[in-house]
Design a protein around this motif. Structure first.
Motif, PDB file in Angstrom:
ATOM      1  N   TYR A 191       0.824  -1.220   0.000  1.00 54.65           N
ATOM      2  CA  TYR A 191       0.000   0.000   0.000  1.00 54.65           C
ATOM      3  C   TYR A 191       0.853   1.263   0.000  1.00 54.65           C
ATOM      4  N   SER A 237      -4.963  -1.586  -1.703  1.00 59.60           N
ATOM      5  CA  SER A 237      -6.127  -1.395  -0.836  1.00 59.60           C
ATOM      6  C   SER A 237      -7.227  -2.399  -1.142  1.00 59.60           C
ATOM      7  N   PHE A 238      -8.014  -2.719  -0.124  1.00 57.32           N
ATOM      8  CA  PHE A 238      -9.184  -3.591  -0.343  1.00 57.32           C
ATOM      9  C   PHE A 238     -10.242  -3.294   0.713  1.00 57.32           C
ATOM     10  N   ILE A 239     -11.460  -3.762   0.467  1.00 48.65           N
ATOM     11  CA  ILE A 239     -12.503  -3.696   1.489  1.00 48.65           C
ATOM     12  C   ILE A 239     -13.006  -5.104   1.777  1.00 48.65           C
ATOM     13  N   ALA A 278     -14.733  -3.473   6.595  1.00 53.56           N
ATOM     14  CA  ALA A 278     -13.353  -3.120   6.902  1.00 53.56           C
ATOM     15  C   ALA A 278     -12.647  -2.524   5.697  1.00 53.56           C
ATOM     16  N   ALA A 279     -11.652  -1.685   6.002  1.00 61.19           N
ATOM     17  CA  ALA A 279     -10.739  -1.180   4.981  1.00 61.19           C
ATOM     18  C   ALA A 279      -9.386  -1.812   5.253  1.00 61.19           C
ATOM     19  N   GLY A 280      -8.740  -2.336   4.220  1.00 61.27           N
ATOM     20  CA  GLY A 280      -7.470  -3.019   4.415  1.00 61.27           C
ATOM     21  C   GLY A 280      -6.358  -2.410   3.589  1.00 61.27           C
ATOM     22  N   MET A 281      -5.166  -2.374   4.183  1.00 59.01           N
ATOM     23  CA  MET A 281      -3.984  -1.871   3.491  1.00 59.01           C
ATOM     24  C   MET A 281      -2.918  -2.947   3.494  1.00 59.01           C
TER      25      MET A 281
END
Lengths: 301, 414
Positions: free
Chosen positions: B388, B396-398, B409-412
């Motif tokens: 990221y 990035s992902f959700i 959630a938000a993911g890095m």
């Protein structure tokens, strides 16, 4: 090759990305098209997003029956040129079938009657994504709207139950009967729209530009005399040079005094304006402070 | 004219609303009817004058509770730039809101009250801006009028914040002493701070160099949509539509398509306005390849010698927004990354991070609403991702609830 991206190119690219996400992830999307400038810009961008293919979805007009003839003509010619399917959701038809009752009195406006026919049409056609041209700069309840706005099986918007929207990873997942309202122009301002219209030489209904028209003054706003709206007692009719900043239901959309006959004049006027377009010309937003929020909850945009 | 997106963080007490009100007002973006409505609602609340905070309290629940619940987007422009403000409230749902606002921001403004200095909330906002990879950070030391425009106060806050920021990954950090109420150093440099050698806030917003924040090195083009007109004029047309995530694509470039691994060259880069020679972020274009390959949504077009990580095992920092249930090891979710949906299993929660102290709690076995932690995920299909820090678009992902469809959630990716 200039690698600097202008603000209009960045906004257009963001909108194209959204429109393609919708086409890719939904089964039956529809794009709202009224002939108003925002929907004209949205349709223009949609055409670009899928070029050289045709639009992969139909367009829908929620027709209050109280239209400016110039706008309806424009709507029909645009749809013909693009070779897309037009779905008309009619407020008149809903009134005729008793689904909707009209407000009594000479000031009855039909803008607030739009949710029922719109939701009926969404149900009847099974639309699961409805794209609208609303912008966040229009009004403060809209300033918090998402690009993908979740609606339950009653078409309701619950401001407390909206999904967080992070990066440009849009979540359009929904259950049967629920749908998503999508606002590809969220980040555009009124001035951006006009600059884009000028830049791309986009045609708009003629009433956006200054013209002579019979009007009368009501609640401080200039209302056009039409088949649907006649002056009341003591409201004097006069001819004025006006234009429209928004085009909606003719009974509640007001004109503004203007000499702007060409696009550059309009841009200069918008840039210098000290009043929002809804405040200047939408009688229906004046009902209460939370007027827009209430109508959003009911399924209005 | 360039577009700059910035996020503002701080609470009403820090004068954030006053600052935004001033930026909008001084750039003539607050309209008369809005001001009238504002005076009216201030009066209805039994207050006097104009409560600028009401400008951003758009929803009824917010007005009733006197707080801002949600991120509000504001717009203004100067002759040099157009600005999009993601105004994030500081107290309620702060992590969710700050993460949302910062995720797309080029710059973050953090406000502190000169009388109070750096507080827990300032550190938290700085940490979140850094976690979300916001390239530019500005600490606005507000209410300088209440400390007699004392340089020593400003310098003390500056050095304290610098010490803290050294622990974070902050690429560009600026400090502006100001009074949003009186307009000192907001639009113009103030005569009250002759010792301050920097520029006004607005001048900084107009001038800060953001074009090179984009990653123009690693070519990543997630395919969003396949365009096949199937009509007589474009019988064999097959184009891959998408937004350039990073890198620069030119006609003739050698490319590889993931996951198939087939190679080809870029035959043309199309837009409705005609073909272009080069595509860079954030352009939305349609790429045609010289060879007839099977490419679909979720695939990625890259360069053969610069490919992303291709893996089903991903380590990431996760910000949890789920209200009903906490995140735990063993949880299964839908995952969206670039233009691709897959499923993910949480294999391990390594630690929960205290956003105020940066302490890592390795005994934690769950993440509740607004908590942040490090996880290992296993996905059903390989992700094409980058760190990221190097690439916000592919890193990035959700995570989404598979039954209720809420974004959890938000993911890095690390």
């Amino acid at each position: 090759m200039h690698r600097l991206i202008s603000h209009l190119d960045a906004l257009e690219s963001e909108s194209i990305h959204l429109l393609r996400e919708v086409a890719a992830e939904f089964e039956r999307p529809v794009l709202l098209f009224s002939g108003g400038k925002d929907s004209v810009v949205m349709l223009h961008i949609a055409k670009k997003a899928f070029w050289p293919a045709r639009l992969p979805f139909p367009v829908m007009h929620v027709d209050t029956g109280h239209n400016f003839p110039e706008v309806i003509e424009f709507r029909d010619s645009s749809v013909d040129k693009l070779d897309v399917n037009l779905v008309v959701a009619s407020v008149q038809a809903s009134i005729d079938t008793g689904r909707v009752a009209e407000d009594p009195g000479p000031r009855a406006a039909r803008n607030r009657r739009q949710p029922t026919p719109r939701l009926d049409a969404i149900d009847a056609h099974g639309f699961d994504a409805v794209m609208g041209g609303a912008r966040r700069d229009e009004e403060k309840a809209r300033a918090k709207e998402r690009f993908f706005s979740f609606r339950d099986e009653f078409g309701q918007w619950d401001p407390k139950n909206q999904r967080p929207e992070i990066w440009s990873l849009y979540n359009g997942r929904h259950r049967k009967g629920e749908h998503i309202r999508v606002f590809p122009l969220s980040n555009w301002t009124e001035l951006d729209i006009w600059q884009y219209v000028a830049d791309k030489e986009i045609e708009l209904p003629s009433i956006y530009y200054a013209h002579r028209r019979k009007v009368f003054r009501r609640d401080g706003m200039l209302m056009a005399v039409t088949d649907f709206l006649q002056p009341g007692e003591g409201e004097e009719v006069f001819e004025a040079t006006v234009r429209y900043r928004t085009v909606g239901d003719a009974t509640c959309t007001a004109a503004v005094s203007s000499m702007a006959v060409a696009i550059d004049d309009v841009i200069a006027e918008v840039a210098a304006s000290r009043i929002t377009e809804r405040g200047a010309t939408r009688a229906d937003d004046k009902f209460s402070e939370a007027a827009m929020e209430d109508r959003k909850r009911e399924g209005y945009f | 004219m360039e577009l700059l997106r910035f996020a503002t963080a701080g609470s009403v007490d820090d004068g954030k609303s006053t600052l935004i009100g001033r930026l909008l007002y001084d750039s003539k973006q607050i309209f008369e009817d809005t001001l009238e409505a504002l005076e009216h609602s201030t009066m209805l609340r039994g207050e006097e004058g104009m409560n600028l905070a009401l400008l951003t309290d758009g929803l009824r629940a917010e007005r009733e509770q006197g707080i801002t619940i949600d991120v509000a987007y504001r717009y203004f422009a100067t002759p040099r730039r157009k600005f999009i403000i993601a105004d994030t409230p500081g107290h309620v749902q702060y992590t969710r809101n700050m993460v949302t606002g910062a995720s797309t921001a080029d710059l973050a403004l953090i406000l502190v009250d000169a009388r109070k200095g750096i507080i827990e909330q300032s550190r938290r906002h700085a940490f979140l801006a850094s976690l979300l990879g916001v390239p530019h950070l500005v600490l606005c030391v507000n209410k300088m009028d209440l400390v007699d425009y004392d340089e020593a106060v400003f310098e003390r806050i500056k050095s304290e914040f610098r010490d803290f920021a050294a622990k974070l990954d902050v690429r560009d950090l600026q400090f502006v002493p100001m009074s949003a109420l009186h307009g000192d150093n907001v639009v113009d440099r103030s005569a009250n701070t002759p010792w301050y050698e920097g520029t006004s806030l607005l001048h900084h917003l107009e001038e800060v160099h953001i074009a090179s924040d984009r990653n123009l090195i690693d070519c990543r083009f997630p395919v969003q949509y396949v365009i096949r007109p199937r009509d007589d004029n474009h019988h064999d047309y097959r184009g891959y539509a998408g937004q350039v995530a990073s890198g620069s694509y030119k006609v003739g470039d050698d490319v590889v398509v993931l996951p198939s691994g087939f190679t080809s060259t870029v035959a043309s880069i199309d837009t409705a306005d005609g073909p272009v020679e080069e595509a860079v972020p954030p352009m939305s274009v349609t790429i045609r390849l010289a060879d007839d390959l099977d490419v679909s949504r979720g695939d990625m077009i890259c360069r053969p010698h610069n490919q992303p990580n291709i893996s089903q095992d991903v380590d990431a920092m996760l910000c949890w927004f789920g209200e009903r249930v906490p995140l735990k090891a063993g949880g299964k979710y839908a995952l969206k990354q670039t233009s691709k949906w897959t499923r993910a299993l949480v294999k391990d929660l390594h630690y929960r991070l205290d956003v105020n102290t940066l302490h890592r709690d390795e005994r934690a076995d769950s993440l509740s609403l607004n908590e942040i932690g490090r996880v290992t995920l296993r996905t059903t299909a390989p992700l094409f991702s980058d760190d990221y820090r190097r690439n916000r678009a592919t890193g990035s992902f959700i995570l989404v609830d598979e039954a209720r469809n809420d974004t959890l959630a938000a993911g890095m990716i690390l």
